[in-house]
Design an enzyme around this catalytic site. Structure first.
Site, PDB file in Angstrom:
ATOM      1  N   HIS A 200       1.146   6.146   0.948  1.00 52.71           N
ATOM      2  CA  HIS A 200       2.408   6.071   0.222  1.00 52.71           C
ATOM      3  C   HIS A 200       3.473   6.935   0.889  1.00 52.71           C
ATOM      4  O   HIS A 200       4.627   6.524   1.042  1.00 52.71           O
ATOM      5  CB  HIS A 200       2.186   6.492  -1.235  1.00 52.71           C
ATOM      6  CG  HIS A 200       3.389   6.268  -2.090  1.00 52.71           C
ATOM      7  ND1 HIS A 200       4.007   7.273  -2.784  1.00 52.71           N
ATOM      8  CD2 HIS A 200       4.107   5.158  -2.345  1.00 52.71           C
ATOM      9  CE1 HIS A 200       5.043   6.773  -3.442  1.00 52.71           C
ATOM     10  NE2 HIS A 200       5.122   5.493  -3.209  1.00 52.71           N
ATOM     11  N   HIS A 204       7.035   5.416   2.794  1.00 51.41           N
ATOM     12  CA  HIS A 204       8.405   5.862   2.561  1.00 51.41           C
ATOM     13  C   HIS A 204       9.002   6.551   3.794  1.00 51.41           C
ATOM     14  O   HIS A 204      10.217   6.641   3.913  1.00 51.41           O
ATOM     15  CB  HIS A 204       8.478   6.763   1.318  1.00 51.41           C
ATOM     16  CG  HIS A 204       8.379   5.964   0.050  1.00 51.41           C
ATOM     17  ND1 HIS A 204       9.449   5.287  -0.481  1.00 51.41           N
ATOM     18  CD2 HIS A 204       7.338   5.716  -0.777  1.00 51.41           C
ATOM     19  CE1 HIS A 204       9.075   4.659  -1.585  1.00 51.41           C
ATOM     20  NE2 HIS A 204       7.795   4.905  -1.783  1.00 51.41           N
ATOM     21  N   HIS A 229       4.535  -2.116  -3.635  1.00 52.24           N
ATOM     22  CA  HIS A 229       4.294  -1.434  -4.907  1.00 52.24           C
ATOM     23  C   HIS A 229       3.651  -2.375  -5.931  1.00 52.24           C
ATOM     24  O   HIS A 229       2.849  -1.948  -6.756  1.00 52.24           O
ATOM     25  CB  HIS A 229       5.586  -0.807  -5.431  1.00 52.24           C
ATOM     26  CG  HIS A 229       6.032   0.393  -4.620  1.00 52.24           C
ATOM     27  ND1 HIS A 229       6.788   0.279  -3.476  1.00 52.24           N
ATOM     28  CD2 HIS A 229       5.791   1.721  -4.762  1.00 52.24           C
ATOM     29  CE1 HIS A 229       7.008   1.487  -2.965  1.00 52.24           C
ATOM     30  NE2 HIS A 229       6.405   2.385  -3.720  1.00 52.24           N
ATOM     31  N   GLU A 341      15.686   0.283  -5.394  1.00 55.12           N
ATOM     32  CA  GLU A 341      15.041   1.530  -4.926  1.00 55.12           C
ATOM     33  C   GLU A 341      15.904   2.773  -5.068  1.00 55.12           C
ATOM     34  O   GLU A 341      15.332   3.789  -5.435  1.00 55.12           O
ATOM     35  CB  GLU A 341      14.547   1.375  -3.485  1.00 55.12           C
ATOM     36  CG  GLU A 341      13.557   2.459  -3.168  1.00 55.12           C
ATOM     37  CD  GLU A 341      13.088   2.451  -1.728  1.00 55.12           C
ATOM     38  OE1 GLU A 341      13.515   1.626  -0.940  1.00 55.12           O
ATOM     39  OE2 GLU A 341      12.274   3.322  -1.420  1.00 55.12           O
ATOM     40  N   HIS A 356      15.151   3.077  -9.766  1.00 53.76           N
ATOM     41  CA  HIS A 356      13.781   3.485  -9.445  1.00 53.76           C
ATOM     42  C   HIS A 356      13.694   4.964  -9.068  1.00 53.76           C
ATOM     43  O   HIS A 356      12.867   5.702  -9.588  1.00 53.76           O
ATOM     44  CB  HIS A 356      13.220   2.621  -8.311  1.00 53.76           C
ATOM     45  CG  HIS A 356      12.103   3.281  -7.585  1.00 53.76           C
ATOM     46  ND1 HIS A 356      12.285   3.989  -6.421  1.00 53.76           N
ATOM     47  CD2 HIS A 356      10.788   3.425  -7.894  1.00 53.76           C
ATOM     48  CE1 HIS A 356      11.134   4.507  -6.034  1.00 53.76           C
ATOM     49  NE2 HIS A 356      10.206   4.180  -6.910  1.00 53.76           N
ATOM     50  N   HIS A 396       5.896   2.237 -12.219  1.00 51.65           N
ATOM     51  CA  HIS A 396       5.950   1.114 -11.292  1.00 51.65           C
ATOM     52  C   HIS A 396       5.510  -0.201 -11.925  1.00 51.65           C
ATOM     53  O   HIS A 396       5.932  -1.273 -11.475  1.00 51.65           O
ATOM     54  CB  HIS A 396       5.186   1.430 -10.005  1.00 51.65           C
ATOM     55  CG  HIS A 396       6.079   2.092  -8.986  1.00 51.65           C
ATOM     56  ND1 HIS A 396       6.932   1.382  -8.177  1.00 51.65           N
ATOM     57  CD2 HIS A 396       6.304   3.399  -8.706  1.00 51.65           C
ATOM     58  CE1 HIS A 396       7.634   2.217  -7.415  1.00 51.65           C
ATOM     59  NE2 HIS A 396       7.265   3.455  -7.722  1.00 51.65           N
TER      60      HIS A 396
HETATM   61 CU1  CUO Z   1       6.819   4.444  -3.643  1.00 47.02          CU
HETATM   62 CU2  CUO Z   1       8.258   4.895  -6.649  1.00 47.02          CU
HETATM   63  O1  CUO Z   1       7.275   5.686  -5.202  1.00 47.02           O
HETATM   64  O2  CUO Z   1       8.378   4.210  -4.683  1.00 47.02           O
END
Ligand code: CUO
Length: 673
Positions: A200, A204, A229, A341, A356, A396
């Site tokens: 993860h 990002h 996600h 996002e 988000h 999520h």
């Molecule tokens: Cu991967 Cu909420 O954490 O986007």
């Protein structure tokens, strides 16, 4: 050296080659200035190599230096994003590698170590002249984000009293963040898995939402945000069902208390603080934290949410000039993903806001919304730790629901889109040590290197041994009949889903399609007539190999030229292979294995992928390339269909097999190479 021992000054650090940086005098931060001659003498003579650092005219670093050195850093906090965006820009715009090294050695003692590591990683990943450089895996630089702090005390003990060749691994007990009295603890092995959290964090890192436009504006990034996600939620739900928990409840009422508490039991080495917990029944509240330059009301989340739902209702988004832009079948989901996002390529951040990211922020400050207790954010505030907390999945699941609302308004795929004329799947199955069509799982112990993350301790390797889920490798065996009379190329799309809900009731097609977990996707030539296709589980397009997730010390490239680890950064993105399958149950958990074969000529994207890191493309894409599949991500299960059950949905080019996942409650020790 810039990644090792993050809070130790780089001019004091010695890598494996005993090299140190020789920096211009004015680069020394104040606390080391008086020592500068002693320090450079000491290390100059001790090191076999000194690396002279060019004296450059320094760019304006005042913005990134606003974040205190010993604070936490979060990509979700807008002000932190601005600061890191600026620093990434600075790193990207350095003329050459020598200038980059120079600015880095100046920054390393002045910029917050988490932010420095993040920005430098993004820059190395995106600069032409640094692509292919190895970067230590994040768990080695900052093990404190992944591992119980008790381990570090023991590791310090070990490094101080035991010589490197005599050291035994420090054992981390299996996840103990809660007792059995907490039902959510049953899936802690998933939430707190080091590899899952690393994936993860990497995702990002590869898909930043701030900084250079071209770096952010990657092919179908908004859609991949949705799909990656969505798959996390599908996987988590299957994991829950294996553990007698129902599928995760969406967090949709921002005024209601969050039932689940979470006590992370992690310390930040940099901030010298414990990560704050969230008590059961906490409610998010309006934020007013001048220190983070955050002032935001819960009602803003609601406004953004309503605008989002309106956009889906109207099938169009409002642009900053007040015109409306229709959402198309081809790019609608990508536009929504970038709004959600949200990233700098959001079509209208002013209007649709930052739903988000700010959800993460509100939840991560639920314990101290106005900073009266001087507390830092909780684990939801950091992409390296967010997946540990049960509320991550609730948030999520809600985000995914909004995307699904959009998808459910699209027409079902017509037969012509689903079919592959002349191709018939006659059999689907797997072979493995558990026999035909039985997947097998158990616990496994592995080790991870801690020494790079232990500032100011004696040198030499120190390992931590931890326990994680593992499966036995298996082979898919597919029988496909090609009646087209000529050889063709097919795309094999392999998914798995649960068969029944937590009460044992069969799942409808609509329920099952949202629980479909992608296991693999590959192209395959099919000769005229019958074809038997065998595909090893290790080849999965979703996962990266164990070694790449952890880079255990024996397989650690980094020290000179293991080609397999080149381009580590992008390659570090990928679901950890040891978590390919859910745990199953000791009786055998019933699942359905699904295969669809589609026409590769229609799916393919014309591009050269030789040498690119492309073995976990399903969730991570391919570096510097387009997403390697023209179909919508999640195809064919991203849309509803007029089918009551999965069998209603099947076409000749699809096939299913009932399988089971049998878990053995035993631990094997991984044989390290
Ligand atoms: Cu991967 Cu909420 O954490 O986007």
């Amino acid at each position: 050296l810039f990644f090792d021992r993050p809070t130790e000054p780089c001019f004091m650090q010695k890598g494996e080659e005993k090299a140190v940086f020789e920096v211009p005098d004015h680069y020394y931060p104040d606390k080391y200035k008086s020592l500068s001659s002693t320090l450079s003498n000491r290390f100059g003579s001790d090191a076999s190599r000194t690396i002279p650092v060019r004296n450059i005219s320094l760019p304006n670093l005042s913005l990134p230096m606003q974040l205190p050195y010993n604070d936490q850093f979060s990509l979700f906090v807008p002000q932190h994003r601005k600061m890191s965006g600026k620093l990434i820009d600075i790193f990207l715009n350095m003329r050459d590698v020598d200038d980059l090294m120079s600015i880095c050695s100046y920054c390393q003692m002045r910029i917050n170590p988490y932010m420095f590591n993040y920005c430098l990683s993004v820059a190395l990943l995106h600069r032409e002249d640094t692509k292919g450089l190895n970067i230590p895996t994040f768990v080695e630089s900052f093990p404190d984000k992944f591992i119980d702090p008790k381990v570090f005390r023991r590791a310090r003990e070990v490094t101080n009293v035991v010589t490197p060749d005599q050291r035994m691994p420090v054992v981390i007990p299996p996840s103990l963040t809660a007792s059995d009295g907490e039902p959510e603890q049953r899936v802690a092995y998933f939430r707190e898995d080091i590899g899952i959290n690393l994936h993860h964090w990497h995702w990002h890192l590869v898909y930043p939402f701030e900084g250079d436009f071209d770096v952010v504006n990657k092919d179908r990034r908004g859609e991949l945000f949705y799909y990656m996600h969505q798959q996390i939620i599908a996987r988590y739900n299957m994991e829950r069902l294996c553990n007698n928990l129902g599928i995760v409840t969406r967090y949709k009422d921002f005024r209601a208390p969050i039932a689940e508490g979470y006590f992370p039991k992690l310390d930040s080495n940099v901030a010298s603080r414990s990560w704050p917990p969230r008590f059961a029944g906490s409610t998010i509240r309006d934020l007013d934290r001048p220190v983070d330059q955050i002032r935001a009301d819960v009602s803003e989340l609601e406004t953004w949410r309503d605008r989002f739902l309106q956009a889906i209702e109207n099938n169009a988004v409002i642009l900053p000039n007040n015109t409306s832009m229709p959402l198309t079948e081809e790019t609608g989901i990508d536009v929504l993903g970038n709004l959600m996002e949200s990233s700098i390529i959001s079509r209208n951040r002013g209007y649709y806001g930052d739903l988000h990211n700010m959800g993460h922020v509100f939840i991560s400050y639920a314990h101290d919304p106005d900073h009266r207790h001087l507390e830092l954010f909780g684990v939801m505030g950091d992409s390296a730790t967010a997946m540990r907390d049960p509320v991550f999945y609730r948030w999520h699941a809600y985000i995914d629901d909004i995307f699904n609302l959009y998808k459910s308004k699209l027409p079902p795929y017509p037969a012509a889109t689903l079919d592959f004329p002349g191709i018939r799947v006659s059999s689907v199955g797997i072979e493995g040590p558990g026999g035909n069509n039985t997947f097998t799982t158990q616990w496994e112990q592995s080790t991870v290197e801690l020494s790079r993350g232990l500032d100011f301790t004696p040198r030499g390797s120190v390992l931590a041994r931890f326990t994680h889920l593992q499966h036995d490798e298996f082979q898919y065996v597919f029988e496909v009949n090609n009646m087209s009379g000529q050889s063709v190329m097919g795309t094999f799309r392999v998914f798995m889903a649960p068969k029944v809900d937590e009460r044992g009731q069969p799942l409808s097609f609509e329920q099952q399609r949202r629980l479909m977990v992608e296991l693999d996707k590959f192209s395959q030539p099919l000769n005229a007539g019958n074809n038997t296709v065998r595909r090893p589980s290790t080849e999965s397009s979703v996962t990266i190999p164990y070694e790449r997730t952890f880079r255990d010390q024996s397989a650690r490239p980094g020290q000179q030229g293991d080609a397999a680890s080149a381009e580590f950064d992008f390659c570090g993105c990928g679901w950890p292979h040891h978590m390919l399958l859910p745990k199953g149950t000791t009786q055998g958990y019933p699942v359905v294995l699904y295969l669809m074969v589609t026409d590769w000529n229609q799916d393919r994207v014309q591009q050269d992928t030789v040498g690119s890191c492309n073995d976990a493309a399903s969730y991570c894409g391919i570096r510097d390339r387009k997403y390697p599949d023209r179909r919508p991500m999640g195809f064919p299960f991203d849309r509803t269909a007029p089918a009551n059950t999965l069998s209603d949905f099947l076409r000749p080019n699809m096939g299913v097999r009932d399988c089971s996942i049998r878990f053995t409650d035993a631990t094997r020790v991984r044989r390290q190479r």
